[in-house]
Every structure is written in C-alpha cells, then in structure tokens.
Design a protein around this motif. Structure first.
Motif, mmCIF file in Angstrom:
data_model
loop_
_atom_site.group_PDB
_atom_site.id
_atom_site.type_symbol
_atom_site.label_atom_id
_atom_site.label_comp_id
_atom_site.label_asym_id
_atom_site.label_seq_id
_atom_site.Cartn_x
_atom_site.Cartn_y
_atom_site.Cartn_z
ATOM 1 N N ILE A 45 0.227 7.292 -13.264
ATOM 2 C CA ILE A 45 0.305 6.028 -12.525
ATOM 3 C C ILE A 45 -0.780 5.871 -11.464
ATOM 4 N N ALA A 46 -1.493 6.956 -11.141
ATOM 5 C CA ALA A 46 -2.503 6.861 -10.076
ATOM 6 C C ALA A 46 -3.569 5.827 -10.408
ATOM 7 N N SER A 47 -3.954 5.733 -11.676
ATOM 8 C CA SER A 47 -5.009 4.797 -12.048
ATOM 9 C C SER A 47 -4.507 3.356 -12.148
ATOM 10 N N ASP A 48 -3.180 3.156 -12.035
ATOM 11 C CA ASP A 48 -2.649 1.786 -12.046
ATOM 12 C C ASP A 48 -2.991 1.048 -10.758
ATOM 13 N N ARG A 49 -3.213 1.805 -9.704
ATOM 14 C CA ARG A 49 -3.488 1.179 -8.408
ATOM 15 C C ARG A 49 -4.916 0.651 -8.362
ATOM 16 N N ASN A 50 -5.063 -0.508 -7.757
ATOM 17 C CA ASN A 50 -6.390 -1.101 -7.585
ATOM 18 C C ASN A 50 -7.041 -0.443 -6.368
ATOM 19 N N LEU A 51 -8.005 0.441 -6.615
ATOM 20 C CA LEU A 51 -8.682 1.146 -5.522
ATOM 21 C C LEU A 51 -10.084 0.580 -5.267
ATOM 22 N N VAL A 52 -10.359 -0.577 -5.843
ATOM 23 C CA VAL A 52 -11.686 -1.186 -5.705
ATOM 24 C C VAL A 52 -11.677 -2.323 -4.694
ATOM 25 N N ASP A 53 -10.724 -3.248 -4.841
ATOM 26 C CA ASP A 53 -10.682 -4.439 -3.989
ATOM 27 C C ASP A 53 -9.864 -4.167 -2.740
ATOM 28 N N VAL A 54 -10.530 -4.037 -1.594
ATOM 29 C CA VAL A 54 -9.824 -3.766 -0.338
ATOM 30 C C VAL A 54 -9.055 -5.017 0.097
ATOM 31 N N ARG A 55 -7.740 -4.856 0.253
ATOM 32 C CA ARG A 55 -6.880 -5.933 0.743
ATOM 33 C C ARG A 55 -5.906 -5.326 1.746
ATOM 34 N N PHE A 56 -5.998 -5.773 3.004
ATOM 35 C CA PHE A 56 -5.123 -5.263 4.057
ATOM 36 C C PHE A 56 -4.547 -6.442 4.831
ATOM 37 N N PRO A 57 -3.371 -6.953 4.405
ATOM 38 C CA PRO A 57 -2.735 -8.056 5.145
ATOM 39 C C PRO A 57 -2.218 -7.549 6.490
ATOM 40 N N VAL A 58 -2.570 -8.245 7.547
ATOM 41 C CA VAL A 58 -2.157 -7.840 8.895
ATOM 42 C C VAL A 58 -0.725 -8.296 9.144
ATOM 43 N N GLN A 59 0.133 -7.325 9.446
ATOM 44 C CA GLN A 59 1.542 -7.630 9.682
ATOM 45 C C GLN A 59 1.853 -7.768 11.170
ATOM 46 N N TYR A 60 1.144 -7.000 11.988
ATOM 47 C CA TYR A 60 1.498 -6.966 13.409
ATOM 48 C C TYR A 60 0.286 -6.526 14.215
ATOM 49 N N VAL A 61 0.058 -7.164 15.351
ATOM 50 C CA VAL A 61 -1.028 -6.779 16.261
ATOM 51 C C VAL A 61 -0.438 -5.911 17.366
ATOM 52 N N ILE A 62 -0.975 -4.701 17.519
ATOM 53 C CA ILE A 62 -0.441 -3.742 18.495
ATOM 54 C C ILE A 62 -1.305 -3.748 19.741
ATOM 55 N N ARG A 63 -0.718 -4.163 20.838
ATOM 56 C CA ARG A 63 -1.365 -4.130 22.168
ATOM 57 C C ARG A 63 -0.407 -3.456 23.135
ATOM 58 N N PRO A 64 -0.506 -2.131 23.338
ATOM 59 C CA PRO A 64 0.446 -1.436 24.217
ATOM 60 C C PRO A 64 0.440 -2.005 25.639
ATOM 61 N N GLN A 65 1.639 -2.254 26.158
ATOM 62 C CA GLN A 65 1.778 -2.736 27.532
ATOM 63 C C GLN A 65 1.903 -1.534 28.465
ATOM 64 N N SER A 66 0.773 -0.902 28.713
ATOM 65 C CA SER A 66 0.773 0.326 29.506
ATOM 66 C C SER A 66 -0.406 0.309 30.468
ATOM 67 N N THR A 67 -0.167 0.833 31.659
ATOM 68 C CA THR A 67 -1.249 0.891 32.652
ATOM 69 C C THR A 67 -2.273 1.962 32.291
ATOM 70 N N THR A 68 -1.880 2.942 31.470
ATOM 71 C CA THR A 68 -2.811 4.015 31.101
ATOM 72 C C THR A 68 -3.628 3.658 29.865
ATOM 73 N N ILE A 69 -3.120 2.718 29.046
ATOM 74 C CA ILE A 69 -3.847 2.296 27.846
ATOM 75 C C ILE A 69 -4.169 0.812 28.003
ATOM 76 N N THR A 70 -5.419 0.531 28.294
ATOM 77 C CA THR A 70 -5.786 -0.862 28.601
ATOM 78 C C THR A 70 -6.645 -1.522 27.528
ATOM 79 N N ASP A 71 -7.268 -0.736 26.679
ATOM 80 C CA ASP A 71 -8.214 -1.337 25.740
ATOM 81 C C ASP A 71 -7.833 -1.107 24.272
ATOM 82 N N TYR A 72 -6.581 -0.721 23.999
ATOM 83 C CA TYR A 72 -6.179 -0.454 22.616
ATOM 84 C C TYR A 72 -5.768 -1.754 21.932
ATOM 85 N N ARG A 73 -6.344 -1.989 20.767
ATOM 86 C CA ARG A 73 -5.931 -3.122 19.937
ATOM 87 C C ARG A 73 -5.949 -2.664 18.483
#
Length: 435
Positions: free
Chosen positions: A228-256
C-alpha cells in the motif's frame, strides 16, 4: 523529492511493522457472512479479550448453536445500526506481527449504501463477500462499483460458504469469472479472489486442505502483504491548514505554526512553497509533531509547519509547491452519492460544502445524469437524486475550492454536502473536473 518520500515511507514499514497500518472495509449483501469473517479474523489473530470470547460462547450456547458464533462479536452494533441508532459503521481493530488493521464493518442492506460509502472512503482495501450458493447479486455489483468510484486501490472477492457447495472448484471459478468480467468495466487496479469458509476458518488465516485446487494465499496472508505504500501520492504536495498556532506566552513571542494533516507529497525544511489562494511564497523553516521536530512529513502525518516569512495564512488555506498546485475553482463537476432520506437532490438547491478544511456554500446548477450502479446505464432524463442514488452534477461554490480530481487525490478531490437547516451530512462527492 518523490524518491526520498518513498524511501522514508517504505523504511518506516520495514523497520517497525507497528507503523504499517491497513484500513479495509467489508462489503456484500445481507447474510453473506461479513460479521462471521471479521469475527474469525479477530479470533484467529488472538485479538479478543477473554471476557469477550466467553460472552460470545455463552450467547452461542444460549441460542442452541453447536459452535461459537463469531458473528456475535459485531452483530450487537449491527442491530443498533439497523434500528436507526447513529452508530453507522462499526470499527474493529486487530494486529499481527506484520501489520496493524482497522476494519470498517458496514451493513449489507441496500438502504445502508451510504454507510458503505462512509466505510470505503478512507479504505486501502475492500473485502467483498459473495455467498457461494447465490453467486453475484445486485449488492455485490453495487459495492464493487462504489469501491471503484471511491478509488479503493485494492479489492478482494471472498467467495464465502464454500463448505455449503462441497468445495466446488467449478462454482468458485464461475463466480470468479463473472466478477472479474464485471470488474473489467470498472477501474479496479488490483483484484484477488479467495475461496473461504468464514464459519470454519478455511483459507482465512491458513491455507485449507479442502481447496487443493486453489493456488493463492490465505486471506490474512494477502492482507498482511498487500503493498500500500505506493498507493500514496508522494509527488503532489498538499497541506490543508487546519489551525494557526500562536502561543499566548510571554516567553514565546515570535512562534507561528500551521497545523494540519499532510494530504499528499513530502514536505521538508528548506522547501520552497506557495500558499493558496493568496499565491504568497515562502520556505519551510521547520516541521514539528507532538514528539518533536522531524526531517520530513508525508501522508497521513499530522504536523505543524513553520515558514520563514510572516505571511497571511489562515484555516482553509493550502500549502503546496510552486508550479504544482491544485485548481483554484468555483465551478465543480462531481459524482454525488445522495444520503438524505427526507429530501432528494434537485438542481437549484443550495447546500453547505465542506472540502478539506474549507467551508463554503454550493448551488447545484445541473444534474447531468443518474447512474444505475448495476448496469452502469446513465439516465440523462433524471431530474433528482434520491436516497443512496448516484449521479453527476455541475455546481458552483461561493468561494474558490483548492481542488484536485478525485482520481489524483482522494483528500483534495472529495467533499461532503451539509443541510444548513439540520446540519446533517446529506451527500458525499468526488470531484471529476473543475472549471
């Protein structure tokens, strides 16, 4: 890119068999033995708890059966399903030293065709059971066609209850030839046919002495080794964005980070990517999972992707490679399986559409034809689709979908329609073309 992804996926399968997962669904008419077959697989792979087996043995004895009725392992949920309770598809899990399995046990009645579609939509393989005494029936052809429509890559026809036809090679070959001829009209890339007796366990886990004329493997041997490994499409990159992660923390200010599941292709840090529908470009800065950073991501991994540039990305967007993206389209040609009992699909109606992580509204512009799944005849005079009927439609969405043809990508090529009044899922669709 493509060869690296293949090496990683196959490497994972060979280094740790527990990573290798096969999803399969059962299909067939009522009383063809689907529950007994699943029960036999669970029993013979020692995937039952002691109390489960004891309960089945006690129930079998209470019914007066002279044998342990393994069908009772799944019939409890089936009875609930057929009374209209919301458990539409019963899932069972088992494992062998070579592979993990998830089984979708779907009901055989014609009115539950929609449930069979649900089980097959994510399956790598479909088991279609046929009673050796009855041969192919309408549901056998219906389910084979649906598996083809849903692009299930591997099909196994189990000719069950062979003990009731005295292990007749002639009966087996007649059914095998008839099904193979029907499958030739469909798009079935891989077909195997196995004579079995689910009740007695013949050709389920081990080759049976009752079928010396059968030269193929036992069912479980085939399930463990189907590639079944070859059944997967490993050529066409498709990454639907489900959620944007922006930690609400004073120690992490630039993570997206952008979280989601890889639909196809292989993603690696340093890759050039483009975000649709905006068309903004960037590079992958890093890829993380719950267990930490990874060197690459491939389907069906759930990951968080970080980009080198702070660009506008939100839920419903899609990350892909430059010059290799899906269509950005509002006009959709699709095959529809209608699932609503209350009202039929009619041209002019408007529904909510859920496609990957994007939600919109869609209006049905035209019903091209209704398909007879037994004869494959197209009824171009049809004016509506009723429960469990399948047809081709043209529709238009309020916002562009980031879509591929279903034959190319089952994730970005599939969608569901939702009744906005009741919030019920009323149809499953497969994109044929975009315009």
């Amino acid at each position: 890119m493509g060869t690296t992804g293949v090496a990683v996926v196959e490497g994972a399968a060979s280094e740790g068999r527990a990573m290798d997962l096969l999803r399969f669904t059962t299909a067939g008419s009522v009383d063809d033995g689907k529950s007994t077959l699943i029960g036999r697989l669970l029993y013979d792979t020692k995937s039952l708890f002691t109390d489960q087996l004891a309960a089945v043995e006690a129930a079998s004895a209470a019914k007066g059966d002279e044998y342990t009725n393994l069908a009772l392992l799944t019939d409890g949920l089936r009875a609930e399903r057929e009374q209209g309770i919301t458990i539409d598809v019963a899932y069972r899990y088992f494992a062998t030293p070579r592979r993990k399995f998830i089984v979708a046990d779907t009901p055989g009645h014609i009115q539950y065709t929609r449930n069979m579609v649900t089980g097959a939509s994510t399956a790598d393989l479909a088991l279609i059971l046929v009673d050796a005494r009855k041969g192919l029936v309408e549901q056998s052809r219906r389910h084979a066609f649906l598996c083809s429509l849903l692009r299930v890559p591997h099909l196994v026809l189990c000719v069950n209850k062979m003990d009731l036809v005295d292990w007749s090679q002639k009966a087996f070959e007649r059914i095998s030839d008839e099904f193979t001829a029907f499958a030739a009209k469909l798009e079935v890339p891989d077909l195997a046919v196995v004579p079995v007796s689910a009740l007695h366990g013949d050709n389920i886990v081990a080759r049976s002495e009752h079928t010396p004329w059968y030269e193929g493997p036992a069912l479980l041997h085939h399930l463990e080794r189907v590639h079944i490994a070859s059944d997967r499409n490993l050529v066409d990159v498709r990454f639907p964005v489900q959620y944007v992660i922006r930690p609400q923390s004073t120690t992490i200010t630039d993570y997206r980070g952008y979280a989601g599941q890889v639909a196809s292709g292989v993603l690696k840090p340093g890759d050039e990517v483009v975000v649709l529908p905006s068309g903004l470009t960037s590079q992958i800065a890093g890829i993380e999972t719950a267990d930490g950073p990874v060197a690459e991501a491939y389907p069906p991994m759930s990951v968080t992707v970080r980009l080198t540039d702070e660009i506008d990305v939100s839920r419903g967007d899609l990350i892909c490679r430059p010059n290799n993206g899906p269509a950005v389209a509002q006009g959709i040609e699709a095959m529809i399986c209608w699932m609503d009992e209350a009202t039929p699909l009619r041209p002019g109606a408007t529904y909510a559409i859920k496609h990957t992580t994007r939600t919109a509204r869609a209006v049905i512009r035209e019903l091209h034809y209704r398909l007879d799944v037994n004869s494959l005849h197209r009824d171009e005079a049809a004016t509506e689709l009723g429960l469990n009927e399948i047809g081709r439609v043209r529709m238009r969405t309020t916002v562009p979908l980031l879509a591929d043809e279903y034959r190319r990508n089952r994730t970005t090529g599939g969608f569901i329609l939702i009744d906005e009044t009741t919030n019920r899922t009323i149809a499953a669709g497969m994109i044929v073309d975009t315009n």
